[in-house]
Design a protein around this motif. Sequence first.
Motif, PDB file in Angstrom:
ATOM      1  N   THR A   1       0.834  -1.207   0.000  1.00 40.75           N
ATOM      2  CA  THR A   1       0.000   0.000   0.000  1.00 40.75           C
ATOM      3  C   THR A   1       0.865   1.252   0.000  1.00 40.75           C
ATOM      4  N   THR A   2       0.374   2.261  -0.694  1.00 40.76           N
ATOM      5  CA  THR A   2       1.139   3.496  -0.896  1.00 40.76           C
ATOM      6  C   THR A   2       0.795   4.532   0.183  1.00 40.76           C
ATOM      7  N   GLY A   3       1.358   5.727   0.016  1.00 40.99           N
ATOM      8  CA  GLY A   3       1.032   6.844   0.918  1.00 40.99           C
ATOM      9  C   GLY A   3       2.062   7.058   2.008  1.00 40.99           C
TER      10      GLY A   3
ATOM     11  N   HIS B   1      -1.102   5.307 -14.966  1.00 38.86           N
ATOM     12  CA  HIS B   1      -1.859   4.256 -14.272  1.00 38.86           C
ATOM     13  C   HIS B   1      -3.319   4.228 -14.705  1.00 38.86           C
ATOM     14  N   HIS B   2      -3.979   3.150 -14.297  1.00 33.43           N
ATOM     15  CA  HIS B   2      -5.432   2.999 -14.471  1.00 33.43           C
ATOM     16  C   HIS B   2      -6.151   4.129 -13.719  1.00 33.43           C
ATOM     17  N   PRO B   3      -7.343   4.518 -14.189  1.00 31.35           N
ATOM     18  CA  PRO B   3      -8.013   5.679 -13.594  1.00 31.35           C
ATOM     19  C   PRO B   3      -8.680   5.415 -12.245  1.00 31.35           C
TER      20      PRO B   3
ATOM     21  N   VAL C   1      -6.167   5.855  -6.447  1.00 37.60           N
ATOM     22  CA  VAL C   1      -6.627   6.981  -5.619  1.00 37.60           C
ATOM     23  C   VAL C   1      -5.515   7.967  -5.264  1.00 37.60           C
ATOM     24  N   ASP C   2      -4.266   7.595  -5.477  1.00 37.02           N
ATOM     25  CA  ASP C   2      -3.181   8.495  -5.073  1.00 37.02           C
ATOM     26  C   ASP C   2      -2.319   8.893  -6.277  1.00 37.02           C
ATOM     27  N   ALA C   3      -1.813  10.115  -6.228  1.00 37.19           N
ATOM     28  CA  ALA C   3      -0.896  10.591  -7.270  1.00 37.19           C
ATOM     29  C   ALA C   3       0.100  11.565  -6.634  1.00 37.19           C
TER      30      ALA C   3
ATOM     31  N   SER D   1       2.300   8.142  -8.025  1.00 31.07           N
ATOM     32  CA  SER D   1       2.377   6.778  -7.500  1.00 31.07           C
ATOM     33  C   SER D   1       3.516   6.667  -6.493  1.00 31.07           C
ATOM     34  N   GLY D   2       3.404   5.649  -5.628  1.00 29.42           N
ATOM     35  CA  GLY D   2       4.479   5.387  -4.672  1.00 29.42           C
ATOM     36  C   GLY D   2       5.781   5.078  -5.393  1.00 29.42           C
ATOM     37  N   THR D   3       5.679   4.378  -6.505  1.00 24.18           N
ATOM     38  CA  THR D   3       6.885   4.025  -7.266  1.00 24.18           C
ATOM     39  C   THR D   3       7.560   5.278  -7.821  1.00 24.18           C
TER      40      THR D   3
ATOM     41  N   LEU E   1      -2.479  -0.168 -16.793  1.00 21.25           N
ATOM     42  CA  LEU E   1      -2.384  -0.724 -15.442  1.00 21.25           C
ATOM     43  C   LEU E   1      -1.348   0.108 -14.676  1.00 21.25           C
ATOM     44  N   ALA E   2      -0.059  -0.200 -14.795  1.00 19.96           N
ATOM     45  CA  ALA E   2       0.968   0.559 -14.063  1.00 19.96           C
ATOM     46  C   ALA E   2       2.213   0.665 -14.937  1.00 19.96           C
ATOM     47  N   HIS E   3       2.608   1.892 -15.235  1.00 22.72           N
ATOM     48  CA  HIS E   3       3.690   2.131 -16.192  1.00 22.72           C
ATOM     49  C   HIS E   3       4.520   3.327 -15.712  1.00 22.72           C
TER      50      HIS E   3
HETATM   51  O1  LIG Z   1      -2.191   1.514  -7.660  1.00 20.44           O
HETATM   52  C1  LIG Z   1      -1.534   0.766  -8.437  1.00 20.44           C
HETATM   53  O2  LIG Z   1      -2.066   0.136  -9.363  1.00 20.44           O
HETATM   54  C2  LIG Z   1      -0.090   0.651  -8.207  1.00 20.44           C
HETATM   55  N1  LIG Z   1       0.418   1.211  -7.154  1.00 20.44           N
HETATM   56  C3  LIG Z   1       1.800   1.223  -6.784  1.00 20.44           C
HETATM   57  C4  LIG Z   1       2.351   2.642  -6.844  1.00 20.44           C
HETATM   58  O3  LIG Z   1       1.632   3.585  -6.480  1.00 20.44           O
HETATM   59  O4  LIG Z   1       3.514   2.810  -7.200  1.00 20.44           O
HETATM   60  C5  LIG Z   1       2.613   0.230  -7.591  1.00 20.44           C
HETATM   61  C6  LIG Z   1       2.204   0.118  -9.029  1.00 20.44           C
HETATM   62  O5  LIG Z   1       2.558   1.290  -9.683  1.00 20.44           O
HETATM   63  C7  LIG Z   1       0.717  -0.161  -9.147  1.00 20.44           C
END
Ligand SMILES: O=C(O)C1=N[C@H](C(=O)O)C[C@H](O)C1
Length: 250
Positions: A79-81, A135-137, A140-142, A144-146, A196-198
């Motif tokens: 989980t992120t944040g 990322h996919h729409p 909830v956070d921006a 991303s944690g990555t 998805l996640a890029h």
């Molecule tokens: O919410 C996601 O989907 C992901 N979250 C993580 C992030 O915020 O980095 C990891 C990955 O990017 C997918």
Amino acid sequence: MSKLRVAVLGAKGRIGAEAVKAVEAAEDLELVAALGRGDKLETLAETGAQVAVELTTPASVMGNLDFCVRHGIHAVVGTTGWTDDRLAQLKGWLAQSPETGVLIAPNFSIGAVLTMKFAQIAAPYFESVEVVELHHPNKVDAPSGTATRTAQLIAEARRAAGSPAAPDATVTALDGARGADVDGVPVHAVRLRGLLAHQEVLLGGEGETLTVRHDSLHHSSFMPGILLGVRRVVTTPGLTFGLENFLDLS
Ligand SMILES: O=C(O)C1=N[C@H](C(=O)O)C[C@H](O)C1
Ligand SMILES: NC(=O)C1=CN([C@@H]2O[C@H](COP(=O)(O)OP(=O)(O)OC[C@H]3O[C@@H](n4cnc5c(N)ncnc54)[C@H](OP(=O)(O)O)[C@@H]3O)[C@@H](O)[C@H]2O)C=CC1
């Protein structure tokens, strides 16, 4: 040999549901609980969970980890944040439970971990560097944690090398046009149906650019990292930040 008893928190979510399947399929692991919002955390203690895989939301993660650490249940957290304040609070809890291990992995996919490493290596060799995460729409956070972690690692590498600030002549801009400033590195967040996640790390120097790009095309990309984390966290007390600490990347 007895199986490691594993629980998944956020078990009905996009990554949680995939993690449930991965734990069930692993011969050395036993899924003892799959909890969603509203389910009782006491189930973790009642089922004798040794490791909790935490895949919920930034609003839920601290309460869940407080419970886990107080009960000596190791945790693998996707989980992120994460902020400095949250990390300090978690370290305080762990100090009271010194045998418990928590792994926080901004990204469990090997490609994303390598993207961060490559970006860190390349960052001091280029004048300019910016991060674009896509990322996919439903995210909830921006950013991303990555992307946040990538920008922090880039900034650390540039500080260590004495790199000057990246050139940028912007004097007027709409809010957000130059992205979020993470430790001096611009980070741009795209939310697009179909993705998805890029992530792309864009590096620029005189007459050349380098782009380091990673794509997670399915949630299965995160599973080997989660399983590695589960197996390693039980013998790694304290806080570990980043899956790279459990990989031999040198
Ligand atoms: O919410 C996601 O989907 C992901 N979250 C993580 C992030 O915020 O980095 C990891 C990955 O990017 C997918
Ligand atoms: N580190 C990594 O490699 C990855 C990290 N992530 C991160 O994982 C997190 C989850 O992502 P994703 O699966 O896409 O999100 P989802 O919204 O699909 O899933 C989160 C799930 O957690 C549930 N939940 C919320 N609070 C609790 C709680 N207190 N206890 C148990 N379950 C709870 C939600 O229930 P409800 O729907 O009722 O709110 C939902 O089912 C995000 O922070 C995301 O960034 C995602 C992919 C990879």
